[in-house]
Design a protein around this motif. Sequence first.
Motif, PDB file in Angstrom:
ATOM      1  N   GLU A   1       0.922  -1.220   0.179  1.00 52.77           N
ATOM      2  CA  GLU A   1       0.156   0.050   0.034  1.00 52.77           C
ATOM      3  C   GLU A   1       0.979   1.181   0.212  1.00 52.77           C
ATOM      4  O   GLU A   1       0.596   2.228  -0.785  1.00 52.77           O
ATOM      5  N   HIS A   2       1.973   1.228   0.613  1.00 52.17           N
ATOM      6  CA  HIS A   2       2.810   2.308   0.821  1.00 52.17           C
ATOM      7  C   HIS A   2       3.263   2.624  -0.684  1.00 52.17           C
ATOM      8  O   HIS A   2       3.427   3.794  -1.000  1.00 52.17           O
ATOM      9  N   GLN A   3       3.826   1.572  -1.213  1.00 49.10           N
ATOM     10  CA  GLN A   3       4.293   1.889  -2.703  1.00 49.10           C
ATOM     11  C   GLN A   3       2.903   2.317  -3.766  1.00 49.10           C
ATOM     12  O   GLN A   3       3.413   3.479  -4.585  1.00 49.10           O
ATOM     13  N   LYS A   4       1.825   1.911  -3.697  1.00 47.62           N
ATOM     14  CA  LYS A   4       0.705   2.263  -4.390  1.00 47.62           C
ATOM     15  C   LYS A   4       0.292   3.576  -4.011  1.00 47.62           C
ATOM     16  O   LYS A   4       0.208   4.488  -4.956  1.00 47.62           O
ATOM     17  N   VAL A   5       0.400   4.182  -2.705  1.00 47.05           N
ATOM     18  CA  VAL A   5       0.087   5.492  -2.357  1.00 47.05           C
ATOM     19  C   VAL A   5       1.072   6.699  -3.057  1.00 47.05           C
ATOM     20  O   VAL A   5       0.733   7.577  -3.671  1.00 47.05           O
ATOM     21  N   ILE A   6       2.311   6.231  -2.856  1.00 47.30           N
ATOM     22  CA  ILE A   6       3.465   7.116  -3.581  1.00 47.30           C
ATOM     23  C   ILE A   6       3.441   7.145  -4.969  1.00 47.30           C
ATOM     24  O   ILE A   6       3.779   8.263  -5.542  1.00 47.30           O
ATOM     25  N   TYR A   7       3.289   6.030  -5.733  1.00 41.13           N
ATOM     26  CA  TYR A   7       3.742   5.949  -7.105  1.00 41.13           C
ATOM     27  C   TYR A   7       2.127   5.644  -7.856  1.00 41.13           C
ATOM     28  O   TYR A   7       2.372   4.714  -8.869  1.00 41.13           O
ATOM     29  N   THR A   8       1.201   6.030  -7.370  1.00 40.25           N
ATOM     30  CA  THR A   8      -0.098   5.774  -8.033  1.00 40.25           C
ATOM     31  C   THR A   8      -0.233   5.979  -9.848  1.00 40.25           C
ATOM     32  O   THR A   8      -0.922   5.414 -10.343  1.00 40.25           O
ATOM     33  N   LYS A   9       0.608   7.185 -10.127  1.00 42.46           N
ATOM     34  CA  LYS A   9       0.398   7.560 -11.532  1.00 42.46           C
ATOM     35  C   LYS A   9       1.445   6.990 -12.379  1.00 42.46           C
ATOM     36  O   LYS A   9       1.499   7.071 -13.684  1.00 42.46           O
ATOM     37  N   ALA A  10       2.408   6.256 -11.880  1.00 41.03           N
ATOM     38  CA  ALA A  10       3.590   5.726 -12.388  1.00 41.03           C
ATOM     39  C   ALA A  10       3.407   4.289 -12.747  1.00 41.03           C
ATOM     40  O   ALA A  10       3.893   3.415 -12.397  1.00 41.03           O
ATOM     41  N   ASP A  11       2.621   4.297 -13.799  1.00 40.02           N
ATOM     42  CA  ASP A  11       1.833   3.034 -14.365  1.00 40.02           C
ATOM     43  C   ASP A  11       3.010   2.093 -15.111  1.00 40.02           C
ATOM     44  O   ASP A  11       3.545   1.091 -15.200  1.00 40.02           O
ATOM     45  N   ASN A  12       3.482   2.927 -16.340  1.00 38.61           N
ATOM     46  CA  ASN A  12       4.468   2.498 -17.221  1.00 38.61           C
ATOM     47  C   ASN A  12       5.348   3.543 -17.625  1.00 38.61           C
ATOM     48  O   ASN A  12       5.207   4.303 -18.814  1.00 38.61           O
ATOM     49  N   GLN A  13       6.453   3.721 -16.604  1.00 43.42           N
ATOM     50  CA  GLN A  13       7.149   5.104 -16.653  1.00 43.42           C
ATOM     51  C   GLN A  13       8.464   4.914 -16.319  1.00 43.42           C
ATOM     52  O   GLN A  13       8.841   4.113 -15.335  1.00 43.42           O
ATOM     53  N   ASP A  14       9.364   5.673 -17.005  1.00 44.04           N
ATOM     54  CA  ASP A  14      10.807   5.723 -16.372  1.00 44.04           C
ATOM     55  C   ASP A  14      11.033   7.243 -16.054  1.00 44.04           C
ATOM     56  O   ASP A  14      10.517   8.276 -16.725  1.00 44.04           O
ATOM     57  N   ILE A  15      11.735   7.217 -15.004  1.00 37.53           N
ATOM     58  CA  ILE A  15      12.195   8.574 -14.575  1.00 37.53           C
ATOM     59  C   ILE A  15      13.525   8.745 -14.568  1.00 37.53           C
ATOM     60  O   ILE A  15      14.290   7.975 -14.105  1.00 37.53           O
ATOM     61  N   ILE A  16      13.956   9.731 -14.989  1.00 36.90           N
ATOM     62  CA  ILE A  16      15.707   9.932 -15.371  1.00 36.90           C
ATOM     63  C   ILE A  16      16.267  11.170 -14.448  1.00 36.90           C
ATOM     64  O   ILE A  16      15.582  12.330 -14.834  1.00 36.90           O
ATOM     65  N   GLY A  17      17.134  10.974 -13.762  1.00 34.91           N
ATOM     66  CA  GLY A  17      17.766  12.120 -12.926  1.00 34.91           C
ATOM     67  C   GLY A  17      19.178  12.166 -13.295  1.00 34.91           C
ATOM     68  O   GLY A  17      19.852  11.090 -13.392  1.00 34.91           O
ATOM     69  N   PHE A  18      19.715  13.344 -13.163  1.00 37.77           N
ATOM     70  CA  PHE A  18      21.200  13.836 -13.216  1.00 37.77           C
ATOM     71  C   PHE A  18      21.774  14.470 -12.315  1.00 37.77           C
ATOM     72  O   PHE A  18      21.131  15.068 -11.527  1.00 37.77           O
ATOM     73  N   ALA A  19      23.163  14.025 -11.895  1.00 33.60           N
ATOM     74  CA  ALA A  19      23.746  14.674 -10.624  1.00 33.60           C
ATOM     75  C   ALA A  19      25.391  14.929 -11.325  1.00 33.60           C
ATOM     76  O   ALA A  19      25.726  14.075 -12.229  1.00 33.60           O
ATOM     77  N   GLN A  20      25.690  16.159 -11.152  1.00 35.21           N
ATOM     78  CA  GLN A  20      27.276  16.556 -11.530  1.00 35.21           C
ATOM     79  C   GLN A  20      28.116  16.860 -10.517  1.00 35.21           C
ATOM     80  O   GLN A  20      27.606  17.552  -9.575  1.00 35.21           O
ATOM     81  N   LEU A  21      29.284  16.507 -10.407  1.00 40.12           N
ATOM     82  CA  LEU A  21      30.313  17.027  -9.464  1.00 40.12           C
ATOM     83  C   LEU A  21      31.748  17.040 -10.240  1.00 40.12           C
ATOM     84  O   LEU A  21      31.967  15.960 -10.484  1.00 40.12           O
ATOM     85  N   ASP A  22      32.497  17.984 -10.335  1.00 41.10           N
ATOM     86  CA  ASP A  22      33.415  18.346 -10.719  1.00 41.10           C
ATOM     87  C   ASP A  22      33.483  17.803 -12.214  1.00 41.10           C
ATOM     88  O   ASP A  22      32.416  18.393 -12.931  1.00 41.10           O
ATOM     89  N   LYS A  23      34.344  16.883 -12.649  1.00 42.74           N
ATOM     90  CA  LYS A  23      34.082  16.619 -13.933  1.00 42.74           C
ATOM     91  C   LYS A  23      33.291  15.189 -14.277  1.00 42.74           C
ATOM     92  O   LYS A  23      33.111  14.545 -15.276  1.00 42.74           O
ATOM     93  N   LEU A  24      32.607  14.597 -13.119  1.00 41.12           N
ATOM     94  CA  LEU A  24      31.840  13.629 -13.134  1.00 41.12           C
ATOM     95  C   LEU A  24      30.308  13.724 -13.291  1.00 41.12           C
ATOM     96  O   LEU A  24      29.892  14.696 -12.728  1.00 41.12           O
ATOM     97  N   THR A  25      29.502  13.084 -14.275  1.00 43.45           N
ATOM     98  CA  THR A  25      28.092  13.109 -14.240  1.00 43.45           C
ATOM     99  C   THR A  25      27.558  11.525 -13.865  1.00 43.45           C
ATOM    100  O   THR A  25      28.026  10.752 -14.601  1.00 43.45           O
TER     101      THR A  25
END
Length: 612
Positions: free
Chosen positions: A245-269
């Motif tokens: 139930e915890h997962q269903k509440v938080i991610y109710t709209k993410a039925d068939n979806q990828d989420i992509i995030g980026f982070a950078q520090l110095d020369k690394l990404t």
Amino acid sequence: MNNDRLPYLRNKVKKLPLDPGCYIMKDKSGTIIYIGKAKALKNRVSSYFRSVEKHTDKVYKMVESVYDFEYIVTASEFEALVLECSLIKEYTPKYNILLKDDKGYFYVKISAPPWGRITAEKQKLDDGAIYLGPYTSSFVVSQTVDETNKIFMLPTCNRKFPNEFGKGRPCLNFHIKQCMGVCRGKITEKEYQQVIDSAVEFIKNGSTQAIDKLTDEMMVASENMEFEKAAKLRDRINAINRITEHQKVIYTKADNQDIIGFAQLDKLTCAAVLKFRNQRLVDKDDYIFTDAGELKQFRGEFITNYYSSHTDRPKIVSVDGEFDDMPIIEQYLTQQAGHKVTLHIPKRSEGYQLTQMARNNAAQRLSHETERTGKEVAALDELARLLGLKSAPVYIEAYDISNIGSDTMVAGMVVFENARPKKEAYKKFSIKSQFTPDDYACMREVITRRFNRYFEEQETGRGFGKKPDLILLDGGKGHVGVIRPLLSKMGLGDIPVFGMVKDDKHKTRAIAEDGGEIAINSNRTAFTLVTKIQDEVHRFSITYSRSKHKATAFELSLTKVDGIGENRARALFKHFKTVKAMKSATCEELAEAPSMTVNTATNLYNFLHENS
């Protein structure tokens, strides 16, 4: 630039058309080292061979290796993208983004009875255990094992059973009800194996069938008046429900979806891809890159290459920021997937929280590569996005003016490197050109002196010879308006300058830019870092101001000594540096100070020790 072919390459570029297409860079041996696409071939390719010193390290090295190039004209920008992906797959050039699938296989291991354990493993051994798998995702395996052990309260410690029954107290997991406490020796081998069997059933068939089976067992136990057993089964059912139930509440709209995030520090990404299927997080991929350049361009390159090498293409791909060629890449993904693929940049609510989650995962992975905490990486990355910087500010300098009257006007400079204070780089400034309190004029003097030293010492790359990635001034837009033009005049206009604005309680409220303010309260990690920097530079400057004020007051008191005027008192402080050193000096040592006589030294010695 060590490439004597540059004149030839620049001349060849002049003959390129302004049409869309792909360009193919080759080294001296004829090996393809880079493939790119362009809306206008002439403009794009020429950018590589002019102002080469301004390129990132990766592009600089590539251009240095280019011996010749070819090009293919296409009918549209979309066709150029399709061709680029096809050529990259065929030739795998050295300087393109290449995503290798090196994840391997993973297993859920149920060790042999009695007293078996459920663990995540990378290899399948011939050891009598049951192995479930193989799975291609270590994330799925570790998450499944963790959830199963918590739901069924299975032991995860290193104790050996039954050898260690009753030896020592149960660990913390027993007290917080995440372990049934097998170590106490109060659970039979048969009871334990029944729990293991139920846990395996849960892993194989999922939560719905597991709940149905456990519910039937609970009803039978209740009818047989085995109330303690029925209560344990009820608790397991509730634990399964809580997790699902915890997962269903938080991610109710993410039925068939990828989420992509980026982070950078110095020369690394780092790029992190979270995969949601049927409203549940089922997998995570992350990749580390060196010299990726600006995220606005890199995001598009990564997404194109990632889905070219992965056949599982969802209906929605949510990304944590803008990138070039978004409509064209969306069209390409739709063509490759055989169904509509939507690229989306969430701005609020649940979707935005998910991209933040992906970004935090990327920051966490970077922290392992850089020996920094995930919060530190995330704070620098978030601060860069907030201020519109091209990359995370690794080396930050902050300045604050402090004065207690016109006699003690000083400034403090603190340095934060990789989000941590670098105290050996802190600097103190005594204001020399101002005789009345004027924060703007004082800040102008300090910044001028600091960067005059930079020009003298820049070859060393240390101390004043290091150029900061970001300057933060303790003050509002007025301070920024004074310092930005000054740095531009000195030829250092590329250094970002912002102010740190406080509220009436002297707490950080916002970031000031030339002409306005940027609210940072909602950006928790960046807000915490800026607050820490502002508090530290204020502490450092006010401490210096108070110590100088105290020294000035003592300096004035020395003029009461027969034979000591203001000039001699100032010379004494310059010689001994501190009050403590002066008081510790013998009469002879005092007499050896500049412009001192034996009689005056004797008078001073008596004064110091009469008032100590």
